[in-house]
Design a protein around this motif. Sequence first.
Motif, PDB file in Angstrom:
ATOM      1  N   TYR A 148      10.700   2.774  -3.646  1.00  0.00           N
ATOM      2  CA  TYR A 148      10.523   1.498  -4.750  1.00  0.00           C
ATOM      3  C   TYR A 148      11.048   1.805  -5.967  1.00  0.00           C
ATOM      4  N   THR A 149      10.893   2.883  -6.493  1.00  0.00           N
ATOM      5  CA  THR A 149      11.557   3.294  -8.000  1.00  0.00           C
ATOM      6  C   THR A 149      13.003   3.270  -7.595  1.00  0.00           C
ATOM      7  N   ASP A 150      13.726   3.675  -6.800  1.00  0.00           N
ATOM      8  CA  ASP A 150      14.813   3.748  -6.503  1.00  0.00           C
ATOM      9  C   ASP A 150      15.451   2.475  -6.398  1.00  0.00           C
ATOM     10  N   PHE A 151      14.696   1.498  -5.595  1.00  0.00           N
ATOM     11  CA  PHE A 151      15.197   0.117  -5.301  1.00  0.00           C
ATOM     12  C   PHE A 151      15.018  -0.585  -6.847  1.00  0.00           C
TER      13      PHE A 151
ATOM     14  N   ILE B  69       0.832  -1.250   0.134  1.00  0.00           N
ATOM     15  CA  ILE B  69      -0.095   0.099   0.042  1.00  0.00           C
ATOM     16  C   ILE B  69       0.750   1.158  -0.016  1.00  0.00           C
ATOM     17  N   GLN B  70       2.200   1.013   0.686  1.00  0.00           N
ATOM     18  CA  GLN B  70       2.766   2.347   0.632  1.00  0.00           C
ATOM     19  C   GLN B  70       4.111   2.206  -0.576  1.00  0.00           C
TER      20      GLN B  70
ATOM     21  N   ALA C  72       6.238  10.179  -8.073  1.00  0.00           N
ATOM     22  CA  ALA C  72       6.019  11.567  -8.048  1.00  0.00           C
ATOM     23  C   ALA C  72       5.302  11.887  -6.620  1.00  0.00           C
ATOM     24  N   ARG C  73       4.383  11.346  -6.379  1.00  0.00           N
ATOM     25  CA  ARG C  73       3.511  11.706  -5.145  1.00  0.00           C
ATOM     26  C   ARG C  73       2.474  10.765  -4.508  1.00  0.00           C
ATOM     27  N   ALA C  74       2.240  10.933  -3.236  1.00  0.00           N
ATOM     28  CA  ALA C  74       1.427   9.893  -2.456  1.00  0.00           C
ATOM     29  C   ALA C  74      -0.039  10.486  -2.962  1.00  0.00           C
ATOM     30  N   ASP C  75      -1.220   9.485  -2.648  1.00  0.00           N
ATOM     31  CA  ASP C  75      -2.503   9.813  -2.944  1.00  0.00           C
ATOM     32  C   ASP C  75      -3.025  10.674  -1.952  1.00  0.00           C
ATOM     33  N   TYR C  76      -4.416  11.286  -1.890  1.00  0.00           N
ATOM     34  CA  TYR C  76      -4.713  11.977  -0.920  1.00  0.00           C
ATOM     35  C   TYR C  76      -4.752  11.450   0.433  1.00  0.00           C
TER      36      TYR C  76
ATOM     37  N   ARG D 275      -1.389   7.353   0.740  1.00  0.00           N
ATOM     38  CA  ARG D 275      -0.897   5.954   0.334  1.00  0.00           C
ATOM     39  C   ARG D 275       0.193   6.274  -0.661  1.00  0.00           C
ATOM     40  N   GLY D 276       1.083   5.172  -0.974  1.00  0.00           N
ATOM     41  CA  GLY D 276       2.137   5.450  -1.848  1.00  0.00           C
ATOM     42  C   GLY D 276       3.315   6.198  -1.408  1.00  0.00           C
ATOM     43  N   SER D 277       3.386   6.506  -0.078  1.00  0.00           N
ATOM     44  CA  SER D 277       4.479   7.385   0.178  1.00  0.00           C
ATOM     45  C   SER D 277       5.771   6.575   0.176  1.00  0.00           C
TER      46      SER D 277
END
Length: 284
Positions: free
Chosen positions: A114-117, A93-94, A100-104, A107-109
């Motif tokens: 993850y992209t860096d990984f 979920i995170q 670029a950004r999390a949702d409102y 979530r996705g913080s």
Amino acid sequence: MADHSPAFSSAEPPAVSVRHDDSLVSVPLRRTVHLDIMLPPGYEQTTRNYPVLYLNDGQDLARLRMMEVLDSLYQKQAIEPFVLVAIHAGDRIQEYGTAARADYMHRGSKAGLYTDFVLTELLPYIKKHYRVSSEPATSAFAGFSLGGLSAFDLVFHHPDQFGRAGVFSGSFWWRSKSTEDGYRDETDRIMHDLVRKGSYARNLKFWFETGTEDETSDRNNNGVIDSIDDTLDLISELEKKGYRYSANAPWSDIRYVEIKGGKHNQETWSQIMPDFLIWAFSKE
């Protein structure tokens, strides 16, 4: 790193083998990332580099019946041999979302981490330990639901690393505002906005799937469920960006498959998996 590849007698046709790899410890994610590596028939008998598919939610391979799907496609010679890297989810979920950004709801913080990984740890690790191609044209990333959103985000923003994205029931509703705070389709769906602001890359191709029973929500009361609306609207944004779309046309940059009665589950995604794999790794 343990190799749990199944053994086959000489009388049996060559089959896919699996390595369970627990050797990758991620610094940004602060966890061991479990990988299942599915190797094509004949991998051990060659020295060639193979196309590669990176797959989110790799813990679901059994429910996706991936071994059965791949063995069938290879026996039919329907696809080129490729290496499948199934990435087990952590805090999905995170970690899944848009970098670029999390949702409102925040979530996705950890999507940026993850992209860096993926870019700085996973890709170099796989290229070092397995014989996979470094060419973007032969590298794909796919996922399901939030994992599909993540896969699309990775491919769209990194055409220097990937050439194809596979999105099963993608969470393209991902939004910056709640409906109570004045949410609008036109401005507040995060991935649609990122595509509008992003760049066209001529090498990218996209595959999307939705099921007519993915959900029941219909925000705009137009008789079409949101998952279908959100996906079709994203395809429209891609077209405006310059990607070509025509159903079943060989020159199309986009393929969209809508499954009547398809649900938001691994059984539906397994059913349509051959379509995606033939699209991504066809011999033709």
